[in-house]
Each structure stands twice: as structure tokens, then as C-alpha cells.
Design a protein around this motif. Sequence first.
Motif, PDB file in Angstrom:
ATOM      1  N   ALA A 177       0.746  -1.163   0.019  1.00 54.11           N
ATOM      2  CA  ALA A 177       0.011   0.042   0.006  1.00 54.11           C
ATOM      3  C   ALA A 177       0.627   1.362   0.015  1.00 54.11           C
ATOM      4  N   ALA A 178       2.156   1.111  -0.181  1.00 52.31           N
ATOM      5  CA  ALA A 178       3.059   2.151  -0.077  1.00 52.31           C
ATOM      6  C   ALA A 178       2.716   3.100  -1.322  1.00 52.31           C
ATOM      7  N   HIS A 179       3.479   4.431  -1.242  1.00 45.80           N
ATOM      8  CA  HIS A 179       3.289   5.318  -2.330  1.00 45.80           C
ATOM      9  C   HIS A 179       3.285   4.791  -3.554  1.00 45.80           C
ATOM     10  N   VAL A 180       2.518   5.388  -4.543  1.00 42.38           N
ATOM     11  CA  VAL A 180       2.197   4.952  -5.846  1.00 42.38           C
ATOM     12  C   VAL A 180       3.504   4.957  -6.680  1.00 42.38           C
ATOM     13  N   LYS A 181       4.435   5.864  -6.336  1.00 41.88           N
ATOM     14  CA  LYS A 181       5.584   6.032  -7.048  1.00 41.88           C
ATOM     15  C   LYS A 181       6.730   5.042  -6.722  1.00 41.88           C
ATOM     16  N   ALA A 182       6.548   4.182  -5.894  1.00 41.72           N
ATOM     17  CA  ALA A 182       7.482   3.279  -5.473  1.00 41.72           C
ATOM     18  C   ALA A 182       7.639   2.217  -6.511  1.00 41.72           C
ATOM     19  N   SER A 183       8.801   1.834  -6.806  1.00 38.62           N
ATOM     20  CA  SER A 183       9.040   0.726  -7.906  1.00 38.62           C
ATOM     21  C   SER A 183       8.514  -0.631  -7.174  1.00 38.62           C
ATOM     22  N   PRO A 184       8.475  -1.519  -8.044  1.00 35.60           N
ATOM     23  CA  PRO A 184       8.198  -3.192  -7.420  1.00 35.60           C
ATOM     24  C   PRO A 184       9.423  -3.608  -6.489  1.00 35.60           C
ATOM     25  N   GLU A 185      10.608  -3.222  -7.106  1.00 31.70           N
ATOM     26  CA  GLU A 185      11.787  -3.626  -6.314  1.00 31.70           C
ATOM     27  C   GLU A 185      11.600  -3.021  -4.897  1.00 31.70           C
ATOM     28  N   ALA A 186      11.351  -1.849  -4.713  1.00 30.65           N
ATOM     29  CA  ALA A 186      11.488  -0.903  -3.504  1.00 30.65           C
ATOM     30  C   ALA A 186      10.276  -1.779  -2.529  1.00 30.65           C
ATOM     31  N   LEU A 187       9.021  -2.041  -3.146  1.00 32.12           N
ATOM     32  CA  LEU A 187       8.018  -2.582  -2.505  1.00 32.12           C
ATOM     33  C   LEU A 187       8.494  -4.178  -1.993  1.00 32.12           C
ATOM     34  N   SER A 188       9.082  -4.675  -2.737  1.00 29.78           N
ATOM     35  CA  SER A 188       9.560  -6.111  -2.477  1.00 29.78           C
ATOM     36  C   SER A 188      10.548  -6.108  -1.402  1.00 29.78           C
ATOM     37  N   LYS A 189      11.553  -5.253  -1.539  1.00 29.58           N
ATOM     38  CA  LYS A 189      12.534  -4.885  -0.394  1.00 29.58           C
ATOM     39  C   LYS A 189      11.906  -4.490   0.773  1.00 29.58           C
ATOM     40  N   LEU A 190      10.940  -3.537   0.898  1.00 36.74           N
ATOM     41  CA  LEU A 190      10.233  -3.453   2.078  1.00 36.74           C
ATOM     42  C   LEU A 190       9.340  -4.338   2.611  1.00 36.74           C
ATOM     43  N   LYS A 191       8.834  -5.322   1.906  1.00 37.11           N
ATOM     44  CA  LYS A 191       7.900  -6.435   2.459  1.00 37.11           C
ATOM     45  C   LYS A 191       8.904  -7.318   3.060  1.00 37.11           C
TER      46      LYS A 191
END
Length: 278
Positions: free
Chosen positions: A54-68
Motif C-alpha cells: 500500500a506504499a506510495h504509488v511512485k515506489a518501484s516494485p523492487e522497492a516494495l519487494s525489499k520493504l516487504k
Amino acid sequence: MVVLFSLPKIIINKETGAALSGATATANRDKAAGGTADEHEGHLHNSDGSEASAAHVKASPEALSKLKALLVDYRTAGENANRAKLAEEIAVQYTAIAKFDSAGYYYEQVAAIRPGEKTYQKAADQYFEAFSFAATEERTKELSGKARELYNKVLQNNPANLDAKTNLAMTYIAAGEQPMQGIQLLREVITTNPNNEKALFNLGILSIQSGQYDKAVERFKHLVEVNPKHIQGNFYLAVSLAEIGKKEEARQVFTKAKTLDNNPEFQASIDTELEKLK
């Protein structure tokens, strides 16, 4: 909310350190899908780490994956040192995608393990950033309250931290809670350091809000003497000069301000103000 938080964000971004950038949806609560959510200070933490989605829409898939992945690791971390390290990494990731309330929460977890002036201030600054974008009165009070609590802890560790004192002052003023206490804190900052840019700027803005344009001129003139390239200081000095009838001086300062930042929105704002002076 005071003028500081209602004026164009692009203008109040470059130099004040007041944590105002351009992501207008920053302070909204995370809307995570799936999992079992536990609410912590306005942030939803899902047991499966899916709040990362649900993070900011500008986040890349890679960034979201790392965050998760970091969130999953954080929940299974045992020792405090490792949890603090992971919490800090998560906070950095949330900051990068402009989820400042979430970043504040995780920096707060770091501070709980490693209490001190610097760790408390990292958490406070992120909540202050989120507070700057709060879209509702409820969120304004919630986030300003978190920032205030943590800035007070900063000042307990170091009463001479003027940056923390200035931001603390603005939580009182902008949230509409004990505004006179906030103004008194700003005056204390100015007494300690008459050239403090952030305090001068905020006092100038408050003078504009209260219609005391002569005082605003005084504050902003002082500010641009301290820092001639202060973009917002020049802009609001010109605004204040125009309000007290010094149109030619205002025109000169607007023209100067226009050379300090080529951002299209800022340029358009100045063009609008110059048009009013004709």
C-alpha cells in the motif's frame, strides 16, 4: 491550520527544514490489503508484511519487494540490536517513498531500543513531515501530538536543540493547540539565536496570518539579510511589502525571488503576484 501549511507546498520546500515537500497524499493512513492488521499510531502493520503493497504509488516494485522482506524480517527478529537495525532500514525505505508517518513509527521503535536525542529527533522529524500534510483535523492532532511528544524527549536530552524547539512550536500553532505556547517557543529560539532562519521564517508567516504585515516585513527583511538567497523569505517579504503599499519595493523583491528558483509553479506564483501590482 496556519498559513505555513496552507500556502503552496512548492514554495515552502527548499530551505526551511520544515519538512514540506510535494507529495500531497503523504500523511494519509496506509490502506493495506490482506492479513491481520494491528493499528499503531495511524499506521497499519499486517502480520504478513502486506502493508508494503500500500506504499506510495511512485515506489518501484523492487522497492516494495525489499520493504516487504524487511517487514517480515523485523517481525521475526529476536534481539533488540537486530530489531533496531531492521527498524531503521524500514524507516529509510518508507521515507524514500514518502510514507512519513510509517517512517516515524519505525524510527520510534529504534528510539525505544536506543533512546537519545538523535534517535528521538529522527522519529519526531518524520511525524512532523507527515503532520505537515495531514488532510483532516483528526490526523493533524494525531500526528502533531506524536511529533510533540518526541520533540519534548529531544529537548529533555538537549534543551539547546533549537531545531527541535522550532518544530515543537509549530505543532502547537498549526494544530491550533496552545498557539501562544508555540509563539513563546519561537521567541525563545530568536532570543537564543536572533539569526535562526527557521524561527524568523515561521514568525514572519504568523505575522502574515494575523495581518501584521509591518512585522512580517521586519521578520523577512532580517531573514534575507541572514540568507539573501532564501527563496521563501524573499517571496513573502515581497508579499508583505505589497500589503503595506510598498509596491515598487515589492516588485523588485519578487523579481529577485524569481531568479532564485526556476520551478514552473513558483514562477507562476510570482507572475500572479506581479500582475496584482500593475
